[in-house]
Scaffold this motif. Structure first.
Motif, short mmCIF file in Angstrom:
data_model
loop_
_atom_site.label_atom_id
_atom_site.label_comp_id
_atom_site.label_asym_id
_atom_site.label_seq_id
_atom_site.Cartn_x
_atom_site.Cartn_y
_atom_site.Cartn_z
N GLY A 54 -24.20 -33.22 -33.90
CA GLY A 54 -24.96 -34.06 -32.98
C GLY A 54 -25.80 -35.04 -33.78
N THR A 55 -26.77 -35.64 -33.13
CA THR A 55 -27.62 -36.62 -33.78
C THR A 55 -28.92 -35.95 -34.21
OG1 THR A 55 -26.71 -38.40 -32.44
CG2 THR A 55 -28.78 -38.84 -33.57
N LEU A 56 -29.24 -36.02 -35.49
CA LEU A 56 -30.44 -35.40 -36.04
C LEU A 56 -31.53 -36.46 -36.15
CD1 LEU A 56 -31.10 -32.51 -37.10
CD2 LEU A 56 -30.79 -33.43 -39.41
N GLU A 57 -32.73 -36.12 -35.64
CA GLU A 57 -33.88 -37.03 -35.69
C GLU A 57 -35.01 -36.36 -36.44
OE1 GLU A 57 -33.68 -40.00 -34.72
OE2 GLU A 57 -32.11 -40.11 -33.19
N ARG A 58 -35.95 -37.18 -36.93
CA ARG A 58 -37.12 -36.65 -37.63
C ARG A 58 -38.37 -36.96 -36.81
NH1 ARG A 58 -38.04 -34.95 -42.71
NH2 ARG A 58 -36.04 -35.73 -43.47
N PHE A 59 -39.17 -35.95 -36.55
CA PHE A 59 -40.44 -36.10 -35.85
C PHE A 59 -41.54 -35.60 -36.80
CE2 PHE A 59 -37.21 -35.66 -32.60
CZ PHE A 59 -37.49 -36.74 -31.77
N GLY A 60 -42.20 -36.50 -37.49
CA GLY A 60 -43.14 -36.12 -38.53
C GLY A 60 -42.41 -35.45 -39.66
N GLU A 61 -42.78 -34.21 -39.93
CA GLU A 61 -42.10 -33.45 -40.99
C GLU A 61 -40.98 -32.58 -40.44
OE1 GLU A 61 -42.69 -33.74 -44.26
OE2 GLU A 61 -44.01 -35.38 -43.64
N ARG A 62 -40.76 -32.62 -39.11
CA ARG A 62 -39.81 -31.70 -38.48
C ARG A 62 -38.49 -32.41 -38.21
NH1 ARG A 62 -42.42 -30.80 -33.99
NH2 ARG A 62 -41.01 -31.83 -32.55
N LEU A 63 -37.37 -31.79 -38.58
CA LEU A 63 -36.03 -32.26 -38.24
C LEU A 63 -35.61 -31.60 -36.93
CD1 LEU A 63 -34.27 -32.05 -41.73
CD2 LEU A 63 -34.96 -34.14 -40.53
N SER A 64 -35.03 -32.40 -36.03
CA SER A 64 -34.70 -31.86 -34.70
C SER A 64 -33.40 -32.45 -34.19
CB SER A 64 -35.84 -32.18 -33.73
OG SER A 64 -35.56 -31.69 -32.44
N MET A 65 -32.57 -31.59 -33.58
CA MET A 65 -31.34 -32.02 -32.92
C MET A 65 -31.38 -31.49 -31.48
SD MET A 65 -27.33 -31.15 -33.86
CE MET A 65 -27.38 -31.97 -35.44
N ALA A 66 -31.47 -32.40 -30.52
CA ALA A 66 -31.54 -32.01 -29.12
C ALA A 66 -30.14 -31.85 -28.56
CB ALA A 66 -32.32 -33.04 -28.32
N HIS A 67 -29.89 -30.69 -27.93
CA HIS A 67 -28.61 -30.41 -27.28
C HIS A 67 -27.42 -30.85 -28.13
CE1 HIS A 67 -29.49 -28.57 -23.44
NE2 HIS A 67 -30.51 -29.39 -23.30
N PRO A 68 -27.08 -30.10 -29.15
CA PRO A 68 -25.92 -30.46 -29.99
C PRO A 68 -24.68 -30.68 -29.14
CG PRO A 68 -27.11 -28.59 -30.91
CD PRO A 68 -27.71 -28.84 -29.57
N ASP A 69 -23.87 -31.63 -29.58
CA ASP A 69 -22.60 -31.89 -28.88
C ASP A 69 -21.66 -30.70 -29.02
OD1 ASP A 69 -23.51 -34.49 -28.29
OD2 ASP A 69 -22.79 -35.21 -30.23
N TYR A 70 -21.69 -30.06 -30.19
CA TYR A 70 -20.86 -28.88 -30.45
C TYR A 70 -21.72 -27.82 -31.13
CZ TYR A 70 -16.74 -31.84 -29.67
OH TYR A 70 -15.80 -32.68 -29.12
N LEU A 71 -21.50 -26.57 -30.77
CA LEU A 71 -22.14 -25.44 -31.44
C LEU A 71 -21.16 -24.28 -31.40
CD1 LEU A 71 -25.79 -24.16 -31.01
CD2 LEU A 71 -23.87 -22.62 -31.33
N VAL A 72 -20.65 -23.90 -32.57
CA VAL A 72 -19.69 -22.81 -32.67
C VAL A 72 -20.03 -21.97 -33.88
CG1 VAL A 72 -17.82 -24.15 -31.59
CG2 VAL A 72 -18.08 -24.16 -34.08
N LEU A 73 -19.49 -20.75 -33.93
CA LEU A 73 -19.60 -19.95 -35.14
C LEU A 73 -18.84 -20.62 -36.28
CD1 LEU A 73 -19.04 -16.37 -33.65
CD2 LEU A 73 -21.22 -17.42 -34.32
#
Length: 715
Positions: free
Chosen positions: A133-152
């Protein structure tokens, strides 16, 4: 019009194309409800329609950075371990508080944010997962909202590194499209090649199936995973499929052209006696363009084959006079002629012109002609007493019978459906057909290139027509505009005010017109402003236009109902509100409602202040030229040119896979190849061309090109 799945005809059982012509519901794993959604978005219920539903873009998921060195703001695929799952903090508004999943790849941590607990409930600390998905930075925190894919991580291969994005419809998900596409390729048959081998080699085009696979499933080709290889491969694949689309259309048009050449007609030769009377009443010499086009029409009428000719004339070029003289030629030869217009306003305008000039009586038929008058008109048409007939859609109704209809003239042909235009021509025996339009067709789409319709162009306007001065104005300057209109009214001007095209809903457009009418009436006085729109009773609308023509009102607020068929020489100002919402050809038509008299005329194009660059360029073109053909070319590039062999009247010309750019680049190539395939005599056909003819028959089935002839005959 989208075909329902249940309407999909069963393919021939013995056809190699059977798997592709079968309904989408035949694919393994595709449920009937999903098949209906796929058919809706694909524009048809066949498997091949699904494969023709090409992705609009591709998401590149190949970027796999370490979290410590990640470039934020772009799509990436991460291999991480779940450190902890953090439920929403307690308190009100629980549904709006997110779940947070803290992950790490050993170099840094990031948060996965979910507002729905559905996916989170399966996650637990210690799991090794892959997310994209798209990774964004908020201050010192890295965040990805609702990944497009999430699998083992063990299922990493399920995340496509090159991920096609298909247009969807409500209730349809990308995973369903992806699964159906995979099932479609599983049954894809081996097909012979229909494109010329030398063209494929020269342009490095892939085969038909490979082109489709490249676009739908680029991950099937490992060589596309490196660098920018996919870009070039996709462009070549789209060009090849566009040429297939164009070749199918051009072959069907060439077949229609060949059959039409063999269709017998009757020779109609006039002596010019009635025309001479009409011209003497007209009082002016025809322009050189009118003389030339009439000679072209006469040659067609005299030939022993049916005529199908398009008369193109820009606004004010004199098409009505040419139509009258052509129809009088048929009457001179002892036959009947009819002219059909799309609206009663336009039909009655033609009637008024014909009654002034024609030396023979003219019958009129429309939906408003009822009772005794209608019975009399039908009787005179049936027994041949009425040699000249003008009307609306009423002319092709079953109750209308002609004694000997030899020439059918169809005005504003784009306003009628193909079936409607064909039905009028079929009212006679071997009827010649002349269709007219004041909306110039782009040069790249002339029917001489697409089918069997010859074209006559009125490219010279009658003397005395003054150019219309066109200017652009921001809607934010409305006060200044109204002040300018007050000055124009003081000089005796009459003003059209066309309201914005709000949506495809005529009801919404009428509401906008009524609101503008109310505002202008409050400013200029209620007696000064009239209103005309398509939902009014025709008598009320015609009264509003008559009041404006007579000067009893000075401003006429209207929808596009005045686009054609309104001829008021004293109208000198055209205001078009939210001009950026109209097509260029339509704006040109509306502008043509002024500049019909001797006074200087003006067209004011009102637009949003925040006008985009493309919209500004479109309106600037209208300001700089009154050449309708140049405007039509630009309009086609921006909007598409309609469906010339089917029933669709807007958008690309019945092409599934070819963009306007492809038309410009590949039309000539496809047209030449089609002529070679269709017109080469059997005795001169080499084996390779003979094999391609067999393959092209499959191409025509895939693109549903079986019914071109009648559509072309209808114009």
């Amino acid at each position: 019009m989208n075909r329902r799945v249940s309407d999909t005809p069963p393919p021939p059982a013995n056809s190699v194309l059977a798997p592709l012509l079968a309904g989408i519901e035949s694919l393994q794993g595709v449920k009937p409800a999903t098949a209906k959604l796929l058919a809706r978005v694909a524009g048809g219920g066949r498997v091949i329609d699904l494969l023709f539903h090409l992705p609009e873009s591709v998401v590149d998921r190949r970027y796999r950075p370490a979290l410590r060195a990640v470039e934020t703001g772009r799509v990436c695929t991460l291999l991480v371990t779940i450190m902890r799952v953090v439920p929403p903090a307690p308190g009100g508004g629980r549904g709006r508080r997110p779940w947070r999943v803290v992950v790490s790849d050993g170099t840094a941590e990031a948060e996965l944010v979910f507002f729905s607990p559905h996916q989170v409930r399966r996650l637990e600390a210690g799991q090794d997962i892959a997310v994209s998905g798209t990774l964004e930075r908020f201050g010192e925190r890295l965040s990805m909202a609702h990944p497009d894919y999430l699998v083992l991580q063990a299922r990493l291969a399920e995340i496509p590194l090159l991920d096609p994005v298909w247009p969807l419809t409500a209730g349809l998900f990308p995973s369903q499209v992806r699964s159906a596409i995979r099932a479609a390729f599983a049954v894809f048959p081996a097909l012979p090649e229909w494109q010329d081998a030398s063209v494929l080699a020269q342009r490095k085009w892939p085969g038909f199936e490979q082109a489709l696979r490249t676009l739908h499933r680029p991950c099937d080709f490992p060589e596309l995973m490196e660098g920018e290889a996919l870009v070039g491969a996709s462009e070549r694949a789209r060009a090849r499929l566009a040429c297939d689309d164009l070749l199918a259309q051009q072959v069907s048009m060439a077949q229609a052209r060949r059959l039409n050449r063999l269709r017998p007609g009757r020779s109609i030769v006039s002596d010019g006696s009635l025309r001479a009377v009409a011209l003497s009443r007209f009082g002016h010499e025809p322009t050189t363009a009118q003389t030339r086009t009439l000679a072209e029409i006469d040659a067609d009428l005299a030939a022993p084959r049916q005529m199908t000719r398009l008369l193109q004339g820009d606004v004010g070029a004199g098409k009505t006079l040419v139509a009258l003289l052509a129809m009088l030629g048929a009457v001179e030869a002892g036959h009947q002629a009819a002219l059909m217009a799309p609206t009663e306003i336009l039909a009655r305008q033609h009637l008024a012109t014909f009654e002034k000039l024609s030396p023979v009586p003219v019958a009129f038929l429309s939906g408003s002609v009822k009772g005794k008058a209608r019975r009399a008109a039908l009787a005179s048409i049936a027994d041949g007493t009425a040699r000249m007939v003008i009307g609306t859609h009423a002319l092709f109704q079953e109750s209308v019978v002609f004694e000997d209809l030899a020439l059918a003239v169809i005005d504003e042909q784009h306003r009628f459906g193909v079936e409607q235009r064909a039905m009028l021509g079929e009212k006679g025996h071997q009827t010649d057909v002349l269709v007219m339009t004041a909306t110039p067709i782009p040069r790249s789409l002339l029917l001489t290139q697409w089918g069997d319709m010859l074209v006559s162009r009125l490219d010279v306007k009658p003397a005395g027509r003054k150019p219309v001065r066109t200017s652009l104005h921001a809607l934010s300057a409305m006060d200044d505009l109204l002040a300018g209109l007050e000055r124009a009214l003081a000089r005796g001007a009459r003003i059209f005010w066309v309201c914005p095209l709000v949506s495809e809903s005529e009801t919404v457009d009428i509401a906008a017109a009524e609101a503008r009418h109310h505002a202008l009436a409050a400013h200029f006085g209620p007696d000064a402003v009239g209103l005309a729109h398509g939902q009014q009773d025709i008598a009320l609308r015609e009264q509003a236009i008559a009041d404006f023509a007579a000067g009893r009102t000075r401003i006429l607020v209207a929808t596009t109902v005045i686009e054609v068929g309104v001829d008021i020489p004293d109208a000198t100002v055209m205001v078009i509100e939210h001009a950026e919402r109209f097509g260029l050809a339509q704006l040109h038509q509306l502008r043509g409602r002024v500049g019909r008299g001797q006074a200087e005329s003006y067209c004011l194009l009102l637009h949003d202040s925040a006008l985009g660059q493309t919209a500004r360029r479109r309106l600037a073109l209208l300001r700089e030229t009154e050449d309708g053909f140049l405007i039509a070319d630009e309009d086609f590039r921006l909007r598409g040119g309609g469906d010339l062999t089917g029933r669709r009247q807007s958008g690309l010309p019945d092409l599934r896979l070819a963009s306007p750019l492809h038309v410009d680049m590949l039309l000539r190539l496809a047209a030449q190849d089609a002529r070679r395939l269709v017109d080469t005599p059997p005795e001169k056909t080499p084996p390779a061309l003979r094999a391609r003819r067999q393959a092209v028959s499959l191409l025509l089935e895939l693109f549903a090109r079986a019914q071109a002839v009648r559509a072309i005959r209808a114009g």
